[in-house]
Design an enzyme around this catalytic site. Structure first.
Site, short mmCIF file in Angstrom:
data_model
loop_
_atom_site.label_atom_id
_atom_site.label_comp_id
_atom_site.label_asym_id
_atom_site.label_seq_id
_atom_site.Cartn_x
_atom_site.Cartn_y
_atom_site.Cartn_z
N ILE A 11 2.47 -4.93 0.92
CA ILE A 11 2.92 -3.66 0.32
C ILE A 11 1.77 -2.98 -0.42
O ILE A 11 1.50 -1.79 -0.22
CB ILE A 11 4.14 -3.88 -0.59
CG1 ILE A 11 5.36 -4.28 0.24
CG2 ILE A 11 4.43 -2.63 -1.43
CD1 ILE A 11 6.52 -4.83 -0.56
N PHE A 14 -0.93 -1.43 1.94
CA PHE A 14 -0.57 -0.20 2.65
C PHE A 14 -0.29 0.96 1.71
O PHE A 14 -0.58 2.10 2.04
CB PHE A 14 0.60 -0.42 3.62
CG PHE A 14 0.14 -1.01 4.90
CD1 PHE A 14 -0.42 -0.21 5.89
CD2 PHE A 14 0.21 -2.37 5.12
CE1 PHE A 14 -0.90 -0.76 7.07
CE2 PHE A 14 -0.26 -2.94 6.30
CZ PHE A 14 -0.81 -2.13 7.28
N GLU A 15 0.27 0.68 0.55
CA GLU A 15 0.54 1.76 -0.41
C GLU A 15 -0.75 2.21 -1.09
O GLU A 15 -0.91 3.39 -1.36
CB GLU A 15 1.56 1.32 -1.45
CG GLU A 15 2.95 1.04 -0.90
CD GLU A 15 3.63 2.27 -0.32
OE1 GLU A 15 3.26 3.41 -0.66
OE2 GLU A 15 4.54 2.07 0.51
N GLY A 16 -1.63 1.27 -1.37
CA GLY A 16 -2.83 1.59 -2.12
C GLY A 16 -2.47 1.89 -3.57
O GLY A 16 -1.33 2.27 -3.86
N ARG A 139 1.19 -0.19 9.68
CA ARG A 139 2.09 -0.90 8.75
C ARG A 139 3.21 -1.61 9.49
O ARG A 139 3.52 -2.76 9.21
CB ARG A 139 2.67 0.08 7.72
CG ARG A 139 3.54 -0.63 6.68
CD ARG A 139 4.04 0.32 5.63
NE ARG A 139 4.72 -0.40 4.56
CZ ARG A 139 4.72 -0.01 3.30
NH1 ARG A 139 4.07 1.08 2.95
NH2 ARG A 139 5.37 -0.71 2.40
#
Length: 150
Positions: A11, A14-16, A139
């Protein structure tokens, strides 16, 4: 179940992390690790909000994930491995419990959580604002890979 380290890592990757508010690809004000609202009051993020530290964002992520974990625990009727659970929490955090609830992905997981065609169901969820996003393609592949990893 609760999200494990592999799920958190996926998570976060991918979110950064963004300390300051920004607009996501479809224009929604977002901060931290993909937050569009704050707990406990669910106040929406605005572009005028104060920056967050990475520690604050990590703590928020742990708290926000509890709701998505509860959604996955409620919707999934099959016994899952930790990796399967983590992949589904990542999916639900990104797309919402309503999308998981109405998906063929969930139907297949509940029918047989080891069905190899589940990977194809993850891959279908690659659109944002009606457009295919390369980041969502990556993702969904990473979620499917985690789901089927030992």
């Amino acid at each position: 179940m609760r999200t494990g380290e592999k799920g958190l890592t996926l998570i976060k990757s991918f979110e950064g992390f963004y300390s300051k508010p920004y607009r996501d690809p479809i224009g929604i004000p977002t901060i931290g690790y993909g937050f569009t609202y704050y707990l406990p009051d669910r106040r929406k993020v605005t572009m005028q909000d104060r920056p967050l530290t990475e520690h604050q964002a990590s703590c928020m992520l742990q708290e926000v994930l509890k709701g998505y974990e509860n959604d996955v625990n409620r919707l999934v009727k099959s016994k899952l491995t930790q990796n399967q659970f983590d992949a589904l929490v990542s999916f639900t955090f990104n797309l919402g419990a309503g999308n998981l609830a109405s998906s063929t992905l969930l139907k297949k997981v509940n029918r047989n959580p080891n069905d190899p065609s589940i990977a194809n169901e993850f891959a279908k969820w690659r659109l944002a604002g009606g457009k295919v996003f390369a980041g969502l393609v990556r993702r969904r592949k990473a979620e499917a890979d985690l789901y089927f990893s030992k």
